[in-house]
Structure formats: structure tokens, C-alpha cells
Design a protein around this motif. Structure first.
Motif, PDB file in Angstrom:
ATOM      1  N   ASP A 138      13.546   5.014  -3.605  1.00  0.00           N
ATOM      2  CA  ASP A 138      13.477   6.434  -3.941  1.00  0.00           C
ATOM      3  C   ASP A 138      13.062   7.266  -2.734  1.00  0.00           C
ATOM      4  O   ASP A 138      13.697   8.271  -2.409  1.00  0.00           O
ATOM      5  CB  ASP A 138      12.512   6.651  -5.107  1.00  0.00           C
ATOM      6  N   ASN A 139      12.007   6.836  -2.040  1.00  0.00           N
ATOM      7  CA  ASN A 139      11.505   7.585  -0.891  1.00  0.00           C
ATOM      8  C   ASN A 139      12.470   7.534   0.280  1.00  0.00           C
ATOM      9  O   ASN A 139      12.797   8.565   0.882  1.00  0.00           O
ATOM     10  CB  ASN A 139      10.130   7.037  -0.497  1.00  0.00           C
ATOM     11  N   PHE A 140      12.961   6.348   0.619  1.00  0.00           N
ATOM     12  CA  PHE A 140      13.901   6.223   1.730  1.00  0.00           C
ATOM     13  C   PHE A 140      15.250   6.845   1.359  1.00  0.00           C
ATOM     14  O   PHE A 140      15.972   7.335   2.222  1.00  0.00           O
ATOM     15  CB  PHE A 140      14.079   4.759   2.132  1.00  0.00           C
ATOM     16  N   GLY A 141      15.581   6.825   0.071  1.00  0.00           N
ATOM     17  CA  GLY A 141      16.812   7.470  -0.381  1.00  0.00           C
ATOM     18  C   GLY A 141      16.769   8.969  -0.161  1.00  0.00           C
ATOM     19  O   GLY A 141      17.737   9.576   0.313  1.00  0.00           O
ATOM     20  N   LEU A 142      15.634   9.578  -0.491  1.00  0.00           N
ATOM     21  CA  LEU A 142      15.466  11.003  -0.250  1.00  0.00           C
ATOM     22  C   LEU A 142      15.560  11.310   1.241  1.00  0.00           C
ATOM     23  O   LEU A 142      16.252  12.243   1.661  1.00  0.00           O
ATOM     24  CB  LEU A 142      14.126  11.490  -0.805  1.00  0.00           C
ATOM     25  N   ALA A 143      14.894  10.493   2.055  1.00  0.00           N
ATOM     26  CA  ALA A 143      14.921  10.702   3.507  1.00  0.00           C
ATOM     27  C   ALA A 143      16.341  10.537   4.062  1.00  0.00           C
ATOM     28  O   ALA A 143      16.771  11.317   4.919  1.00  0.00           O
ATOM     29  CB  ALA A 143      13.965   9.737   4.201  1.00  0.00           C
ATOM     30  N   SER A 144      17.065   9.540   3.576  1.00  0.00           N
ATOM     31  CA  SER A 144      18.435   9.346   4.074  1.00  0.00           C
ATOM     32  C   SER A 144      19.342  10.482   3.614  1.00  0.00           C
ATOM     33  O   SER A 144      20.242  10.898   4.361  1.00  0.00           O
ATOM     34  CB  SER A 144      18.992   7.974   3.668  1.00  0.00           C
ATOM     35  N   ASN A 200       0.828  -1.212   0.000  1.00  0.00           N
ATOM     36  CA  ASN A 200       0.000   0.000   0.000  1.00  0.00           C
ATOM     37  C   ASN A 200       0.857   1.255   0.000  1.00  0.00           C
ATOM     38  O   ASN A 200       0.560   2.223  -0.710  1.00  0.00           O
ATOM     39  CB  ASN A 200      -0.936   0.007   1.208  1.00  0.00           C
ATOM     40  N   ARG A 201       1.929   1.259   0.785  1.00  0.00           N
ATOM     41  CA  ARG A 201       2.815   2.431   0.832  1.00  0.00           C
ATOM     42  C   ARG A 201       3.490   2.645  -0.522  1.00  0.00           C
ATOM     43  O   ARG A 201       3.695   3.783  -0.938  1.00  0.00           O
ATOM     44  CB  ARG A 201       3.893   2.278   1.905  1.00  0.00           C
ATOM     45  N   MET A 202       3.843   1.555  -1.193  1.00  0.00           N
ATOM     46  CA  MET A 202       4.487   1.688  -2.510  1.00  0.00           C
ATOM     47  C   MET A 202       3.540   2.318  -3.516  1.00  0.00           C
ATOM     48  O   MET A 202       3.974   3.071  -4.385  1.00  0.00           O
ATOM     49  CB  MET A 202       4.991   0.327  -2.994  1.00  0.00           C
ATOM     50  N   GLU A 203       2.241   2.017  -3.404  1.00  0.00           N
ATOM     51  CA  GLU A 203       1.259   2.631  -4.307  1.00  0.00           C
ATOM     52  C   GLU A 203       1.187   4.142  -4.092  1.00  0.00           C
ATOM     53  O   GLU A 203       1.013   4.903  -5.034  1.00  0.00           O
ATOM     54  CB  GLU A 203      -0.114   2.006  -4.094  1.00  0.00           C
ATOM     55  N   VAL A 204       1.346   4.567  -2.857  1.00  0.00           N
ATOM     56  CA  VAL A 204       1.237   5.987  -2.522  1.00  0.00           C
ATOM     57  C   VAL A 204       2.555   6.724  -2.734  1.00  0.00           C
ATOM     58  O   VAL A 204       2.584   7.805  -3.328  1.00  0.00           O
ATOM     59  CB  VAL A 204       0.765   6.163  -1.056  1.00  0.00           C
ATOM     60  N   TYR A 205       3.671   6.145  -2.256  1.00  0.00           N
ATOM     61  CA  TYR A 205       4.955   6.848  -2.221  1.00  0.00           C
ATOM     62  C   TYR A 205       5.946   6.392  -3.282  1.00  0.00           C
ATOM     63  O   TYR A 205       7.032   6.953  -3.382  1.00  0.00           O
ATOM     64  CB  TYR A 205       5.610   6.695  -0.840  1.00  0.00           C
TER      65      TYR A 205
END
Length: 108
Positions: free
Chosen positions: A44-50, A34-39
Motif C-alpha cells: 500500500d505504501n510503496f504503491g502510493l509512492a510508485s 517496525n515500518r509495517m507497524e507504522v506505515y
């Protein structure tokens, strides 16, 4: 939720009770999907956060560091009592890390 309103501490028997017939691993797998559908893809998302954490700390902070940080947070919450949601989240972070490494993580 009632525990928050009433100000009572949940017990292990109430916090481990599944809300459905699904296992912890099934719940975690569905949550990650579900999170992959949204984010989008977690790399990519965790890469940006890191990258943001690296800038904040002034030193490298890898995707694996970011995931470990969240897992440690869940472990700390479990210290207060065994809550099913925190266990599901632990499994979800493990699944997310697996997905990231399946894609190939050059940020390590």
C-alpha cells in the motif's frame, strides 16, 4: 556520529561493526516489521509512492521500480565505503519486495 562532528571519514572496520549481536538479516527483518507497524503493508505504501513517481515522470513506475531505485541509492552509498546501515537497508528492501509479492502485486 563522531565522524560527522570531527570531519573524519569512517573506516570499514568501524562502519561494519554490528551495534548488537544481531545479524544484518535480523536487523533488516526487524526494521521491516517496525515500518509495517507504522506505515501499514508495504504494498500500500510503496504503491502510493510508485503512483506518485508515475505522475511525476509521466510514465509507469512500478513498485519494483521504486524498490530498485532505493536499492541503487544504497549501492551508490556503498561506493563511498562499506557501511553496515546501507547493507541492512539493502536486505530490508529485498525483504519488503518479498512481502509485497507474497500479498500479490497486480501493479507489475
Amino acid at each position: 556520529f563522531a565522524n560527522l562532528i570531527l570531519g573524519t571519514k569512517p573506516t570499514a572496520s568501524t562502519t561494519l561493526r554490528p551495534v548488537s549481536n544481531k545479524s544484518i538479516l535480523q536487523e533488516a527483518t526487524e526494521a521491516v516489521a517496525n515500518r509495517m507497524e507504522v506505515y501499514g503493508h508495504p504494498k500500500d505504501n510503496f504503491g502510493l509512492a510508485s503512483d506518485m513517481m508515475s505522475a511525476y515522470l509521466g510514465r509507469p513506475f512500478s513498485i519494483d521500480d521504486y524498490i530498485a531505485f532505493h536499492q541503487i541509492t544504497k549501492l551508490a552509498r556503498l561506493h563511498a565505503g562499506h557501511h553496515r546501515g546501507s547493507v541492512v537497508d539493502q536486505a530490508g528492501y529485498a525483504r519488503t519486495q518479498e512481502i509485497i509479492h507474497e500479498k500479490g502485486n497486480s501493479r507489475q
